[in-house]
Write a protein that holds these residues in place. Structure first.
Motif, PDB file in Angstrom:
ATOM      1  N   THR A 155      39.066  69.490 -16.378  1.00 53.11           N
ATOM      2  CA  THR A 155      39.795  70.424 -17.249  1.00 53.11           C
ATOM      3  C   THR A 155      40.837  69.715 -18.105  1.00 53.11           C
ATOM      4  N   TYR A 156      41.612  68.823 -17.500  1.00 57.01           N
ATOM      5  CA  TYR A 156      42.746  68.242 -18.207  1.00 57.01           C
ATOM      6  C   TYR A 156      42.407  66.937 -18.929  1.00 57.01           C
ATOM      7  N   MET A 159      38.173  67.955 -21.162  1.00 57.45           N
ATOM      8  CA  MET A 159      38.280  69.055 -22.121  1.00 57.45           C
ATOM      9  C   MET A 159      39.301  68.746 -23.219  1.00 57.45           C
ATOM     10  N   ASN A 160      40.428  68.137 -22.862  1.00 57.52           N
ATOM     11  CA  ASN A 160      41.406  67.760 -23.873  1.00 57.52           C
ATOM     12  C   ASN A 160      40.914  66.593 -24.734  1.00 57.52           C
ATOM     13  N   LEU A 161      40.107  65.697 -24.142  1.00 56.62           N
ATOM     14  CA  LEU A 161      39.485  64.644 -24.940  1.00 56.62           C
ATOM     15  C   LEU A 161      38.544  65.241 -25.978  1.00 56.62           C
ATOM     16  N   THR A 163      38.961  68.142 -27.443  1.00 57.88           N
ATOM     17  CA  THR A 163      39.830  68.648 -28.511  1.00 57.88           C
ATOM     18  C   THR A 163      40.255  67.522 -29.449  1.00 57.88           C
ATOM     19  N   ALA A 164      40.619  66.362 -28.880  1.00 56.79           N
ATOM     20  CA  ALA A 164      41.038  65.232 -29.703  1.00 56.79           C
ATOM     21  C   ALA A 164      39.906  64.738 -30.600  1.00 56.79           C
ATOM     22  N   TYR A 167      39.348  67.254 -33.444  1.00 60.56           N
ATOM     23  CA  TYR A 167      40.442  67.161 -34.412  1.00 60.56           C
ATOM     24  C   TYR A 167      40.298  65.928 -35.290  1.00 60.56           C
ATOM     25  N   ASN A 500      38.553  74.875 -29.990  1.00 56.10           N
ATOM     26  CA  ASN A 500      39.087  73.537 -30.226  1.00 56.10           C
ATOM     27  C   ASN A 500      39.189  73.226 -31.708  1.00 56.10           C
ATOM     28  N   VAL A 503      42.240  75.024 -32.914  1.00 58.28           N
ATOM     29  CA  VAL A 503      43.438  74.290 -32.491  1.00 58.28           C
ATOM     30  C   VAL A 503      43.675  73.090 -33.395  1.00 58.28           C
TER      31      VAL A 503
END
Length: 568
Positions: A155-156, A159-161, A163-164, A167, A500, A503
């Motif tokens: 999750t942390y 998933m955040n990778l 998003t990066a 972006y 994402n 975001v």
């Protein structure tokens, strides 16, 4: 095709797609007519969003960006899949069938491979945390390490990778696309003037236009109000001969008067809060509330009148804050006069207390006038407004995705779940269960695929991933296990991909405005709303084409042949 020629038609993929979609729609329509419109499956319903996509250049750029980003997204999703499979195998080994009465974890979440994968996939979205680990955690606290490790890494980290990556890829591609778009615009403007020059428009006398004429044209031309306001600014204030009127004009056109009005609005909101706390519904005192409201409304009316005197009618209406304040002030005054005239209930639907409560609600809205005067709050508010104004293309793609999945959902699951009320239980089947947390126990009956509107709401509920496992479990029980594929695909498309992407856009817009805010005052930040758009997010990184580059491309243009001399 006739206008642009066959060669250009073959180069335009969107025009070729347009032709195929129209042909397929006509064929499907003819089949519907021949079957007297009794068929359930209509292919042309899925083709309708194409007409929305092909009419927006920014939607096309966004789709190209998503297509370009898919390989990087696929690599992270592959890592997520490996992560999920690895922990699924570990979980099935840890929670094997030993003593079913003691080991509730195996019975509820790890009975077989599909159930184990589904449980951990839902845990990846945190929708079933901590429920999924409670049976094992009750037996031994050390089991929590397994679930925490899975959540932290999946999750942390992953998933955040994701998003990066979205972006970074989106920003880079859209910036290049914007650069190309600006070059085409500059080239088109330069070509237009060059064509006019070559057609013999050579005026020997340079005429001058009066400022009044320009302003008159600006008021008559069809353009958005905030663009017009950015060009003509604010009308000149009226001139007074009396000293008293000049002093009033100076005081009420000053910035400090606005701050004083904000302080009064804050005091009014505080009074409303105190009155709401001190007087309950049974003990409320309308008299004191009426006196307080009358005093504040009198101040608002006086402030509006003196500002009209200071700025003039056109000058007063040229400020958006004044329009907002004036509208609320007039509405408050009308409501207050109505209350003073008639203390009895005005109608069966609205009593005196309802009128007072409506006035207080409008006063709370009036307090929003402080937003433009606080730099950071203005930054956040303007970012939200820009997203609403300028992200129509991205919202259009989201509408298309919702539409397509809703149509597929209706085709696959319409009527799969019978709506069961508390009084009628004759339709209960073997699939029905009252287990805590299930579709039936939570009474999610309105969330279904029986019509288009209900399908849209159900898809939205799955997109926010709160209790989305209840829908997936219910439709897999009432239909087949393959129903889970539909819900997982929707989760990947909406929550993983689209959220994402959204975001990333918020980050880009906010960072652009944040950088501008460090070198601008509140007034300058107010001006940026006229120039901020999706394309101008990247203004700092875009290079303007030179005159020599434009002229060179004009001379080499395959369709524009200018025979006169091209000079600078």
């Amino acid at each position: 095709i006739y206008l642009i020629g066959w060669e250009e038609f073959r180069k335009s993929k969107w025009l070729m797609g347009y032709t195929v979609v129209i042909a397929a729609s006509i064929i499907d329509w003819m089949l519907s007519v021949s079957m007297e419109c009794d068929e359930k499956l209509r292919v042309r319903r899925l083709l309708r969003p194409f007409f929305l996509l092909q009419n927006s250049s920014l939607m096309k750029k966004t789709l190209k960006c998503i297509k370009r980003t898919l390989p990087e997204i696929a690599s992270v999703i592959l890592l997520l899949a490996l992560h999920l499979c690895l922990f699924t195998m570990i979980g099935m080994l840890l929670f094997a069938k030993t003593d079913p009465e003691r080991n509730g974890e195996w019975g509820l979440y790890f009975r077989n491979l599909p159930q184990a994968i589904t449980s951990l996939l839902v845990l990846l979205t945190t929708a079933n945390n901590p429920d999924v680990m409670i049976p094992a955690y009750t037996l031994n606290r050390a089991y929590s390490i397994f679930f925490i490790t899975f959540s932290v890494f999946g999750t942390y980290f992953l998933m955040n990778l994701l998003t990066a990556i979205i972006y970074n890829q989106f920003r880079g591609y859209l910036m290049m696309s914007v650069q190309t778009s600006i070059l085409r615009r500059r080239l088109g403007i330069r070509a237009a003037f060059q064509v006019l020059r070559c057609q013999g428009t050579r005026a020997a006398v340079v005429e001058q236009v009066r400022v009044d004429t320009v302003l008159e044209v600006m008021y008559k031309v069809n353009m958005k109000s905030y663009y017009r306001a950015a060009i003509i600014k604010h009308p000149a204030p009226p001139q007074y001969n009396y000293t008293c009127l000049q002093k009033i004009q100076f005081i009420f056109s000053h910035y400090y008067t606005t701050l004083a009005g904000n302080a009064v609005a804050l005091a009014n909101v505080i009074c409303i809060c105190v009155s709401s706390v001190c007087f309950s519904t049974a003990e409320r005192n309308d008299y004191y509330l009426e006196v307080i409201n009358c005093c504040f409304i009198f101040w608002y009316l006086l402030e509006m009148s003196l500002k009209l005197l200071a700025f003039g009618l056109k000058g007063y209406l040229s400020y958006r804050n004044n329009i907002f304040d004036g509208f609320l002030t007039i509405l408050l005054m009308v409501l207050q006069i109505t209350i003073l005239i008639n203390y009895s209930p005005i109608s069966h639907a609205m009593s005196l207390w309802d009128m007072v409560r409506l006035i207080n609600l409008l006063i709370v809205f009036r307090f929003l006038r402080i937003i433009p005067d606080i730099k950071l709050m203005n930054l956040v508010a303007s970012t939200l407004l820009d997203l609403v104004k300028n992200l129509r293309a991205f919202a259009g793609i989201l509408v298309v995705v919702f539409y397509v999945f809703a149509v597929f959902g209706i085709w696959l699951f319409e009527g799969a779940i019978n709506i069961i009320s508390n009084s009628t239980i004759e339709n209960i089947t073997s699939n029905y269960t009252t287990t805590c947390g299930t579709y039936e126990q939570l009474e999610y009956w309105p969330n279904n695929f029986d019509d288009f509107a209900a399908a849209i709401i159900l898809l939205y509920n799955v997109m926010v991933v709160n209790n989305w496992q209840a829908f997936m479990d219910a439709y897999s029980r009432y239909t087949t296990e393959w129903a889970k594929v539909y819900f997982v695909c929707w989760w990947l498309t909406s929550s993983v991909m689209w959220v994402n992407l959204f975001v990333a856009l918020i980050l880009e817009n906010f960072i652009y405005k944040w950088d501008r805010s460090h070198s601008c005052s509140v007034t300058d930040m107010e001006k940026t709303r006229y120039e901020t758009s999706v394309q101008l997010m990247f203004k700092e990184h875009i290079e303007e084409p030179t005159e020599e580059e434009l002229l060179r491309q004009l001379q080499q243009h395959p369709h524009l042949h200018i025979h006169c001399t091209v000079d600078t």
